[in-house]
Design a protein around this motif. Structure first.
Motif, PDB file in Angstrom:
ATOM      1  N   LYS A   1      38.485  30.225  45.159  1.00  0.00           N
ATOM      2  CA  LYS A   1      38.005  30.266  46.549  1.00  0.00           C
ATOM      3  C   LYS A   1      36.645  30.951  46.625  1.00  0.00           C
ATOM      4  CE  LYS A   1      40.635  34.520  47.457  1.00  0.00           C
ATOM      5  NZ  LYS A   1      41.658  35.147  48.303  1.00  0.00           N
ATOM      6  N   HIS A   2      36.386  31.904  45.705  1.00  0.00           N
ATOM      7  CA  HIS A   2      35.082  32.567  45.682  1.00  0.00           C
ATOM      8  C   HIS A   2      33.998  31.569  45.308  1.00  0.00           C
ATOM      9  CE1 HIS A   2      37.104  36.379  46.064  1.00  0.00           C
ATOM     10  NE2 HIS A   2      37.814  36.135  44.994  1.00  0.00           N
ATOM     11  N   ALA A   3      34.288  30.751  44.282  1.00  0.00           N
ATOM     12  CA  ALA A   3      33.289  29.793  43.803  1.00  0.00           C
ATOM     13  C   ALA A   3      32.980  28.755  44.875  1.00  0.00           C
ATOM     14  CB  ALA A   3      33.773  29.120  42.526  1.00  0.00           C
ATOM     15  N   ALA A   4      34.002  28.306  45.621  1.00  0.00           N
ATOM     16  CA  ALA A   4      33.779  27.300  46.660  1.00  0.00           C
ATOM     17  C   ALA A   4      32.812  27.837  47.710  1.00  0.00           C
ATOM     18  CB  ALA A   4      35.107  26.915  47.303  1.00  0.00           C
TER      19      ALA A   4
ATOM     20  N   HIS B   1      36.019  27.066  33.523  1.00  0.00           N
ATOM     21  CA  HIS B   1      35.449  28.346  33.947  1.00  0.00           C
ATOM     22  C   HIS B   1      36.330  28.954  35.036  1.00  0.00           C
ATOM     23  CE1 HIS B   1      32.551  31.245  35.569  1.00  0.00           C
ATOM     24  NE2 HIS B   1      31.816  31.055  34.498  1.00  0.00           N
ATOM     25  N   TYR B   2      36.560  30.260  34.954  1.00  0.00           N
ATOM     26  CA  TYR B   2      37.494  30.907  35.883  1.00  0.00           C
ATOM     27  C   TYR B   2      37.077  30.729  37.331  1.00  0.00           C
ATOM     28  CZ  TYR B   2      40.125  34.538  38.304  1.00  0.00           C
ATOM     29  OH  TYR B   2      40.924  35.202  39.185  1.00  0.00           O
ATOM     30  N   PHE B   3      35.791  30.817  37.612  1.00  0.00           N
ATOM     31  CA  PHE B   3      35.313  30.768  38.981  1.00  0.00           C
ATOM     32  C   PHE B   3      34.979  29.353  39.461  1.00  0.00           C
ATOM     33  CE2 PHE B   3      34.213  35.110  37.610  1.00  0.00           C
ATOM     34  CZ  PHE B   3      34.836  35.847  38.611  1.00  0.00           C
ATOM     35  N   ALA B   4      35.130  28.354  38.607  1.00  0.00           N
ATOM     36  CA  ALA B   4      34.703  26.998  38.966  1.00  0.00           C
ATOM     37  C   ALA B   4      35.477  26.434  40.148  1.00  0.00           C
ATOM     38  CB  ALA B   4      34.846  26.069  37.766  1.00  0.00           C
ATOM     39  N   ASN B   5      36.764  26.740  40.219  1.00  0.00           N
ATOM     40  CA  ASN B   5      37.592  26.174  41.284  1.00  0.00           C
ATOM     41  C   ASN B   5      38.258  27.240  42.155  1.00  0.00           C
ATOM     42  OD1 ASN B   5      37.296  23.362  40.391  1.00  0.00           O
ATOM     43  ND2 ASN B   5      38.452  24.041  38.596  1.00  0.00           N
TER      44      ASN B   5
ATOM     45  N   ARG C   1      23.986  42.086  45.419  1.00  0.00           N
ATOM     46  CA  ARG C   1      25.274  42.459  44.828  1.00  0.00           C
ATOM     47  C   ARG C   1      25.297  42.009  43.381  1.00  0.00           C
ATOM     48  NH1 ARG C   1      30.112  39.915  47.201  1.00  0.00           N
ATOM     49  NH2 ARG C   1      28.709  38.297  48.010  1.00  0.00           N
ATOM     50  N   PRO C   2      26.025  42.723  42.522  1.00  0.00           N
ATOM     51  CA  PRO C   2      26.101  42.327  41.104  1.00  0.00           C
ATOM     52  C   PRO C   2      26.952  41.070  40.940  1.00  0.00           C
ATOM     53  CG  PRO C   2      27.593  44.150  41.536  1.00  0.00           C
ATOM     54  CD  PRO C   2      26.794  43.961  42.793  1.00  0.00           C
ATOM     55  N   PRO C   3      26.875  40.408  39.800  1.00  0.00           N
ATOM     56  CA  PRO C   3      27.724  39.236  39.570  1.00  0.00           C
ATOM     57  C   PRO C   3      29.195  39.630  39.479  1.00  0.00           C
ATOM     58  CG  PRO C   3      26.586  39.874  37.561  1.00  0.00           C
ATOM     59  CD  PRO C   3      26.000  40.708  38.658  1.00  0.00           C
ATOM     60  N   LEU C   4      30.059  38.673  39.810  1.00  0.00           N
ATOM     61  CA  LEU C   4      31.487  38.839  39.566  1.00  0.00           C
ATOM     62  C   LEU C   4      31.740  38.516  38.101  1.00  0.00           C
ATOM     63  CD1 LEU C   4      32.833  36.927  42.697  1.00  0.00           C
ATOM     64  CD2 LEU C   4      32.608  39.394  42.434  1.00  0.00           C
ATOM     65  N   VAL C   5      32.641  39.266  37.467  1.00  0.00           N
ATOM     66  CA  VAL C   5      32.903  39.061  36.042  1.00  0.00           C
ATOM     67  C   VAL C   5      34.408  39.027  35.801  1.00  0.00           C
ATOM     68  CG1 VAL C   5      32.529  39.893  33.689  1.00  0.00           C
ATOM     69  CG2 VAL C   5      30.760  40.246  35.427  1.00  0.00           C
ATOM     70  N   TYR C   6      34.819  38.026  35.039  1.00  0.00           N
ATOM     71  CA  TYR C   6      36.231  37.868  34.663  1.00  0.00           C
ATOM     72  C   TYR C   6      36.344  37.875  33.148  1.00  0.00           C
ATOM     73  CZ  TYR C   6      40.746  35.534  33.872  1.00  0.00           C
ATOM     74  OH  TYR C   6      42.007  35.222  33.450  1.00  0.00           O
ATOM     75  N   TYR C   7      37.266  38.669  32.619  1.00  0.00           N
ATOM     76  CA  TYR C   7      37.492  38.745  31.175  1.00  0.00           C
ATOM     77  C   TYR C   7      38.682  37.871  30.788  1.00  0.00           C
ATOM     78  CZ  TYR C   7      39.309  40.564  26.770  1.00  0.00           C
ATOM     79  OH  TYR C   7      39.808  40.674  25.494  1.00  0.00           O
ATOM     80  N   HIS C   8      38.510  37.023  29.774  1.00  0.00           N
ATOM     81  CA  HIS C   8      39.610  36.191  29.272  1.00  0.00           C
ATOM     82  C   HIS C   8      40.500  37.043  28.374  1.00  0.00           C
ATOM     83  CE1 HIS C   8      38.368  32.126  30.644  1.00  0.00           C
ATOM     84  NE2 HIS C   8      37.191  32.721  30.718  1.00  0.00           N
ATOM     85  N   SER C   9      41.523  37.611  28.977  1.00  0.00           N
ATOM     86  CA  SER C   9      42.350  38.617  28.302  1.00  0.00           C
ATOM     87  C   SER C   9      43.533  38.040  27.549  1.00  0.00           C
ATOM     88  CB  SER C   9      42.884  39.609  29.341  1.00  0.00           C
ATOM     89  OG  SER C   9      43.834  38.962  30.180  1.00  0.00           O
TER      90      SER C   9
END
Length: 352
Positions: free
Chosen positions: A37-40, A31-35, A115-123
């Motif tokens: 700095k935001h996820a930590a 998962h993009y956010f798993a590791n 605040r809304p969720p952060l979203v990352y697209y697997h581009s």
């Protein structure tokens, strides 16, 4: 050839049929956010006191998703990281994204839903939509990452993850994405943009076939096994000028017979992509490819089938050898394979 290609097709379809639209899984390692700095930071926030309201809100989102997801959207959440979520969206018909798969990773901030969720697209490094950047950024009013009226922006009182997913599918991945950025004048036309979007969508399919996201492996395989012929039929219809790119309906429905000239650049790119997709779908286990595909790429498809058969046979042979070695070690069979020795009573038995 057919048996070599299709040995595991039934098992693949069984797995895909069992694939739930919403489910809780454990492995979030890719998962993009798993590791990040935001996820930590978010994870530390989740273990601190006073987050009962946050937990409750996320559980409400889970229940909404489990109950109301459209048939073309699939979601996985994580038992050990409730702040993370992954979604797969199937591109809608009559858009340049039809039959494609598009993956998004979500992360809930500490003060969600304020605040809304952060979203990352697997581009995969591709920019196939004005709102989806090659670096993974997602521009959408509902996420407060794009301009919009108050009614279009995130509202902590009523906005949900489901609304974000439906917006991504219906507003972002639409039939004419050229017009998604009214504040900027793009070069070309919506027809040209649709050509590029479809080409990049096809390239995304190839990336996914080679490396499907974790917890969605069976889904990716099953989806492209089922939709292979429709995707390839659309490629041919666009290339031959029977229908404008992005407006293909269904392989079994008649298409417009008037000539709609696709650009030479599109035709040239589609020549290679058509072959790559055909071979990729066959390698993926597609069991019902059109006869013309078998004739056109028969040698390559047959080689794929033979390679798959050899891998299966080699694996079975390896497992058999391991079992034999294990049994020999248990029974005390010597290297020459002539005698068995019972260490308990000293009895020797001739095996020849």
């Amino acid at each position: 050839m057919a048996s070599a290609l299709q040995e595991n097709v039934h098992a693949i379809h069984d797995e895909e049929a069992k694939f739930r639209q919403f489910d809780v899984v454990n492995d979030c390692s890719d998962h993009y956010f798993a590791n990040s700095k935001h996820a930590a930071y978010k994870r530390a926030c989740f273990t601190s006191t006073g987050n009962g309201a946050l937990y409750k809100k996320i559980m409400q989102d889970w229940k909404i998703l489990e109950k109301d997801l459209p048939e073309s959207i699939y979601v996985r959440v994580y038992a050990g990281r409730i702040d993370l979520l992954r979604a797969a969206i199937i591109g809608a018909r009559e858009t340049p994204y039809h039959d494609g798969l598009f993956f998004f990773d979500f992360a809930f901030p500490c003060d969600y839903p304020n605040r809304p969720p952060l979203v990352y697209y697997h581009s995969h490094g591709l920019r196939l939509n004005p709102n989806l950047y090659s670096g993974g950024a997602v521009c959408l009013s509902l996420l407060n990452t794009w301009f919009g009226t108050e009614n279009e922006k995130w509202n902590p009182s009523v906005s949900t993850v489901l609304q974000v997913l439906v917006s991504l599918q219906g507003i972002v991945l639409n039939d004419k994405p050229y017009y998604n950025e009214p504040g900027f004048k793009l070069s070309g036309s919506w027809e040209t943009y649709n050509e590029d979007a479809f080409l990049l969508s096809c390239k995304t399919m190839l990336f996914l076939l080679q490396n499907p996201p974790r917890n969605f492996e069976a889904f990716v395989v099953g989806h492209f096994c089922e939709r292979a012929n429709s995707i390839l039929s659309a490629c041919k219809a666009y290339q031959d000028g029977h229908v404008r790119v992005g407006l293909y309906r269904d392989e079994n429905r008649p298409t417009c017979m008037s000539e709609i000239q696709a650009s030479d650049r599109f035709k040239k790119s589609m020549d290679k992509l058509y072959k790559d997709l055909s071979v990729g779908f066959a390698k993926n286990g597609a069991s019902n490819l059109h006869n013309d595909l078998i004739e056109e790429f028969g040698d390559e498809i047959e080689n794929i089938g033979l390679k798959q058969k050899r891998v299966t046979e080699k694996k079975k042979l390896g497992e058999s050898c391991e079992i034999i070695v294990y049994l020999k070690s248990i029974l005390g069979l010597n290297k020459g394979g002539k005698t068995l020795k019972n260490n308990a009573n000293g009895i020797k038995m001739n095996t020849s």
